[in-house]
Scaffold this motif. Structure first.
Motif, PDB file in Angstrom:
ATOM      1  N   PHE A 241      45.957  34.076  32.171  1.00  0.00           N
ATOM      2  CA  PHE A 241      45.559  33.385  33.395  1.00  0.00           C
ATOM      3  C   PHE A 241      44.493  34.178  34.149  1.00  0.00           C
ATOM      4  O   PHE A 241      43.470  33.633  34.560  1.00  0.00           O
ATOM      5  N   ARG A 242      44.721  35.484  34.328  1.00  0.00           N
ATOM      6  CA  ARG A 242      43.758  36.295  35.086  1.00  0.00           C
ATOM      7  C   ARG A 242      42.412  36.371  34.359  1.00  0.00           C
ATOM      8  O   ARG A 242      41.349  36.355  35.005  1.00  0.00           O
ATOM      9  N   LEU A 243      42.471  36.444  33.042  1.00  0.00           N
ATOM     10  CA  LEU A 243      41.235  36.545  32.271  1.00  0.00           C
ATOM     11  C   LEU A 243      40.430  35.252  32.351  1.00  0.00           C
ATOM     12  O   LEU A 243      39.222  35.261  32.649  1.00  0.00           O
ATOM     13  N   LEU A 244      41.100  34.122  32.099  1.00  0.00           N
ATOM     14  CA  LEU A 244      40.388  32.843  32.145  1.00  0.00           C
ATOM     15  C   LEU A 244      39.951  32.511  33.562  1.00  0.00           C
ATOM     16  O   LEU A 244      38.866  31.950  33.771  1.00  0.00           O
ATOM     17  N   ARG A 245      40.768  32.867  34.539  1.00  0.00           N
ATOM     18  CA  ARG A 245      40.399  32.633  35.934  1.00  0.00           C
ATOM     19  C   ARG A 245      39.078  33.334  36.262  1.00  0.00           C
ATOM     20  O   ARG A 245      38.206  32.749  36.910  1.00  0.00           O
ATOM     21  N   ALA A 246      38.920  34.581  35.820  1.00  0.00           N
ATOM     22  CA  ALA A 246      37.682  35.319  36.088  1.00  0.00           C
ATOM     23  C   ALA A 246      36.484  34.600  35.489  1.00  0.00           C
ATOM     24  O   ALA A 246      35.416  34.516  36.121  1.00  0.00           O
ATOM     25  N   LEU A 247      36.638  34.062  34.295  1.00  0.00           N
ATOM     26  CA  LEU A 247      35.529  33.351  33.639  1.00  0.00           C
ATOM     27  C   LEU A 247      35.239  32.017  34.317  1.00  0.00           C
ATOM     28  O   LEU A 247      34.085  31.626  34.485  1.00  0.00           O
ATOM     29  N   LEU A 248      36.308  31.316  34.732  1.00  0.00           N
ATOM     30  CA  LEU A 248      36.117  30.014  35.374  1.00  0.00           C
ATOM     31  C   LEU A 248      35.520  30.141  36.775  1.00  0.00           C
ATOM     32  O   LEU A 248      34.861  29.215  37.257  1.00  0.00           O
TER      33      LEU A 248
ATOM     34  N   LEU B 111      35.883  42.152  32.662  1.00  0.00           N
ATOM     35  CA  LEU B 111      37.083  41.365  32.401  1.00  0.00           C
ATOM     36  C   LEU B 111      38.323  42.244  32.405  1.00  0.00           C
ATOM     37  O   LEU B 111      39.389  41.818  32.865  1.00  0.00           O
ATOM     38  N   LEU B 112      38.216  43.473  31.913  1.00  0.00           N
ATOM     39  CA  LEU B 112      39.352  44.386  31.991  1.00  0.00           C
ATOM     40  C   LEU B 112      39.733  44.654  33.436  1.00  0.00           C
ATOM     41  O   LEU B 112      40.911  44.773  33.780  1.00  0.00           O
ATOM     42  N   ASP B 113      38.729  44.739  34.318  1.00  0.00           N
ATOM     43  CA  ASP B 113      39.004  44.953  35.738  1.00  0.00           C
ATOM     44  C   ASP B 113      39.722  43.766  36.362  1.00  0.00           C
ATOM     45  O   ASP B 113      40.383  43.903  37.394  1.00  0.00           O
ATOM     46  N   ALA B 114      39.603  42.573  35.732  1.00  0.00           N
ATOM     47  CA  ALA B 114      40.278  41.387  36.252  1.00  0.00           C
ATOM     48  C   ALA B 114      41.755  41.376  35.880  1.00  0.00           C
ATOM     49  O   ALA B 114      42.535  40.627  36.471  1.00  0.00           O
ATOM     50  N   LEU B 115      42.143  42.215  34.919  1.00  0.00           N
ATOM     51  CA  LEU B 115      43.532  42.289  34.499  1.00  0.00           C
ATOM     52  C   LEU B 115      44.281  43.266  35.393  1.00  0.00           C
ATOM     53  O   LEU B 115      43.721  43.913  36.266  1.00  0.00           O
ATOM     54  N   HIS B 116      45.582  43.383  35.140  1.00  0.00           N
ATOM     55  CA  HIS B 116      46.397  44.302  35.948  1.00  0.00           C
ATOM     56  C   HIS B 116      46.020  45.740  35.642  1.00  0.00           C
ATOM     57  O   HIS B 116      45.534  46.069  34.565  1.00  0.00           O
TER      58      HIS B 116
ATOM     59  N   VAL C  19      40.625  42.690  25.383  1.00  0.00           N
ATOM     60  CA  VAL C  19      39.988  41.464  25.868  1.00  0.00           C
ATOM     61  C   VAL C  19      39.736  40.516  24.698  1.00  0.00           C
ATOM     62  O   VAL C  19      40.001  39.314  24.786  1.00  0.00           O
ATOM     63  N   ASP C  20      39.239  41.052  23.577  1.00  0.00           N
ATOM     64  CA  ASP C  20      38.956  40.216  22.408  1.00  0.00           C
ATOM     65  C   ASP C  20      40.202  39.485  21.944  1.00  0.00           C
ATOM     66  O   ASP C  20      40.155  38.300  21.583  1.00  0.00           O
TER      67      ASP C  20
END
Length: 235
Positions: A163-170, A182-187, A198-199
């Motif tokens: 959710f956090r990963l896709l949210r950052a992209l959306l 994207l790693l920074d968007a995770l916990h 991430v991959d």
């Protein structure tokens, strides 16, 4: 409201005791279990459970096997606990269906906070969601409190990390986001994992988006990162 019944699967009596005490203090109803085989039996025969705290190293059978067997039967939130910090363990635990991951040593307050977040997310699946449309995404909606995403009226089943990963992209449609971003968007717990984390999550998200005809929207920009570009799915 009835206390949430939580199965605490941990073979270290000191850690299990702390978790049980803190979960009790938070108003939950925890029940400890120190063996993997017994955990599966209790999950099946003593439910329903609101959440499972699951250690990775267990007698009987390990936490990954327990996670897999529970997930085959239920979508109950699972928080995995482990002293192992290798990337493979983290990715495998999440790919088998764990919702979140907490590395030892950890604060019992942090564990309770994670459980609270998982329970809130699970409740969000049942309640009336507060959806907001995400501009420029071709029809995605988000419920921040319930940590849920929809494409038009179709719900997308994601783990909290996905959710956090896709949210950052959306939230940045058309922009290329690096793996570091994207790693920074995770916990925080995931920030010491390599870019391959991430991959792996992107691969899982593509598989889920494929079911909506949206797989190609999640694009790899070689040498740069990933980007979400809205497409019109095949109908």
């Amino acid at each position: 409201m009835a206390a949430a019944r939580i199965l605490v699967v941990e073979d270290d009596p000191a850690i299990a005791g702390l978790l049980v005490d803190y979960l009790h203090a938070a108003g939950h109803a925890p029940s400890p279990c120190g063996d993997g085989l017994q955990a599966v039996h209790r999950f099946v025969h003593e439910g329903p459970w609101a959440a499972v705290l699951l250690d990775l190293n267990l007698p009987g059978q390990d936490g990954l096997q327990v996670c897999q067997q529970i997930r085959q039967r239920s979508s109950v939130p699972i928080l995995m606990l482990s002293a192992r910090i290798e990337e493979l363990d983290r990715l495998l635990g999440l790919e088998l269906g764990a919702d979140d991951y907490l590395c030892k040593p950890f604060s019992p307050r942090e564990a309770v906070a994670r459980v609270k977040a998982l329970l809130r997310r699970a409740d969000g699946r049942l309640g009336a969601p507060a959806r907001q449309q995400l501009p420029g995404t071709g029809g995605f909606f988000i419920d921040e409190d319930g940590q849920r995403l929809w494409w038009h009226e179709q719900a997308l089943s994601t783990t909290p990390v996905e959710f956090r990963l896709l949210r950052a992209l959306l939230l940045a449609p058309g922009r290329v986001l690096s793996r570091a971003t994207l790693l920074d968007a995770l916990h925080d717990d995931y920030r010491d994992v390599s870019d391959r984390a991430v991959d792996s999550h992107i691969k899982n998200l593509r598989r889920k988006l494929d079911a909506l005809g949206l797989g190609p929207a999640l694009q790899t920009v070689y040498g740069a990162g990933y980007c979400f570009r809205p497409i019109e799915p095949n109908r």
